[in-house]
Design a protein around this motif. Sequence first.
Motif, PDB file in Angstrom:
ATOM      1  N   THR A  34       4.458   4.038   2.877  1.00  0.00           N
ATOM      2  CA  THR A  34       3.027   4.068   3.198  1.00  0.00           C
ATOM      3  C   THR A  34       2.204   3.605   2.006  1.00  0.00           C
ATOM      4  O   THR A  34       2.691   3.544   0.868  1.00  0.00           O
ATOM      5  CB  THR A  34       2.569   5.499   3.556  1.00  0.00           C
ATOM      6  N   VAL A  35       0.950   3.298   2.282  1.00  0.00           N
ATOM      7  CA  VAL A  35       0.022   2.957   1.207  1.00  0.00           C
ATOM      8  C   VAL A  35      -0.088   4.127   0.232  1.00  0.00           C
ATOM      9  O   VAL A  35      -0.113   3.928  -0.986  1.00  0.00           O
ATOM     10  CB  VAL A  35      -1.370   2.572   1.781  1.00  0.00           C
ATOM     11  N   ARG A  47      -9.271   1.907  -2.952  1.00  0.00           N
ATOM     12  CA  ARG A  47     -10.091   0.704  -3.132  1.00  0.00           C
ATOM     13  C   ARG A  47      -9.312  -0.385  -3.863  1.00  0.00           C
ATOM     14  O   ARG A  47      -9.387  -1.558  -3.495  1.00  0.00           O
ATOM     15  CB  ARG A  47     -11.366   1.066  -3.890  1.00  0.00           C
ATOM     16  N   VAL A  48      -8.588  -0.007  -4.895  1.00  0.00           N
ATOM     17  CA  VAL A  48      -7.800  -0.987  -5.649  1.00  0.00           C
ATOM     18  C   VAL A  48      -6.780  -1.648  -4.717  1.00  0.00           C
ATOM     19  O   VAL A  48      -6.629  -2.875  -4.714  1.00  0.00           O
ATOM     20  CB  VAL A  48      -7.094  -0.322  -6.856  1.00  0.00           C
ATOM     21  N   PHE A  49      -6.107  -0.849  -3.905  1.00  0.00           N
ATOM     22  CA  PHE A  49      -5.108  -1.397  -2.981  1.00  0.00           C
ATOM     23  C   PHE A  49      -5.770  -2.293  -1.936  1.00  0.00           C
ATOM     24  O   PHE A  49      -5.380  -3.448  -1.753  1.00  0.00           O
ATOM     25  CB  PHE A  49      -4.331  -0.273  -2.285  1.00  0.00           C
ATOM     26  N   ILE A  56       0.148  -2.013   4.342  1.00  0.00           N
ATOM     27  CA  ILE A  56       1.475  -2.050   3.729  1.00  0.00           C
ATOM     28  C   ILE A  56       2.310  -3.204   4.288  1.00  0.00           C
ATOM     29  O   ILE A  56       3.100  -3.818   3.570  1.00  0.00           O
ATOM     30  CB  ILE A  56       2.203  -0.682   3.874  1.00  0.00           C
ATOM     31  N   ASP A  57       2.107  -3.535   5.570  1.00  0.00           N
ATOM     32  CA  ASP A  57       2.867  -4.633   6.167  1.00  0.00           C
ATOM     33  C   ASP A  57       2.558  -5.966   5.507  1.00  0.00           C
ATOM     34  O   ASP A  57       3.426  -6.826   5.377  1.00  0.00           O
ATOM     35  CB  ASP A  57       2.605  -4.716   7.673  1.00  0.00           C
ATOM     36  N   GLU A  58       1.321  -6.147   5.080  1.00  0.00           N
ATOM     37  CA  GLU A  58       0.956  -7.387   4.392  1.00  0.00           C
ATOM     38  C   GLU A  58       1.718  -7.507   3.074  1.00  0.00           C
ATOM     39  O   GLU A  58       2.181  -8.582   2.707  1.00  0.00           O
ATOM     40  CB  GLU A  58      -0.550  -7.434   4.147  1.00  0.00           C
TER      41      GLU A  58
END
Length: 193
Positions: A34-35, A47-49, A56-58
């Motif tokens: 997961t993220v 926000r950074v992510f 997460i798939d990207e």
Amino acid sequence: MDADKPTRIVDGTSDEIVASVRRLACERGYASLTVRDVLKDLHITNRVFYNRFANIDEVLDVVYRDIAGKVRESLCALYDGEGDFFEHVRHVAERTLHLSYTAKQNFNQFVFEADSVGEENFAWWDREIRALIAQGKRLGVVRADLDEAQSSYAIWCFIRGFNADALGRGIPEDEALARFRYGFDLMLSGMRA
């Protein structure tokens, strides 16, 4: 650039996120990743992510494309005329299996699933396998009546299916390679002129 898609930041932090996802997927598998796992691993904020990736798939897709590119680079060697043609073909196929094990068992399932829906990936492999068959025909070592399209598809299915099964059942690499050689040699014997 697509007007509907927001501009994403591509920087060193993006690279760190990709590296984290690759490592975490290898350690624990991609399915439950997961993220939040990435945020915790890198001590970064949502926000950074999300300034860099939509989900997460990207990120997994970036990792997959990197792995697929490295596999392709290492396998793009046409037969140079030295040694036995069929030994060369078997060696190329064995490198595919070895690279699958190198990429780690847990993450590899994602690679196989991404390949299954990736027409571009299949088209690349089909083109490369057909080129190798055509080269063998020109050299007179592959049967002239061999249907390149049908043979390419059969080889693609054999290699992918074998890899998926061996990795999925956790067969040790050396044992998997021995079994692969036996089965692939049977297939290649039917192609000989």
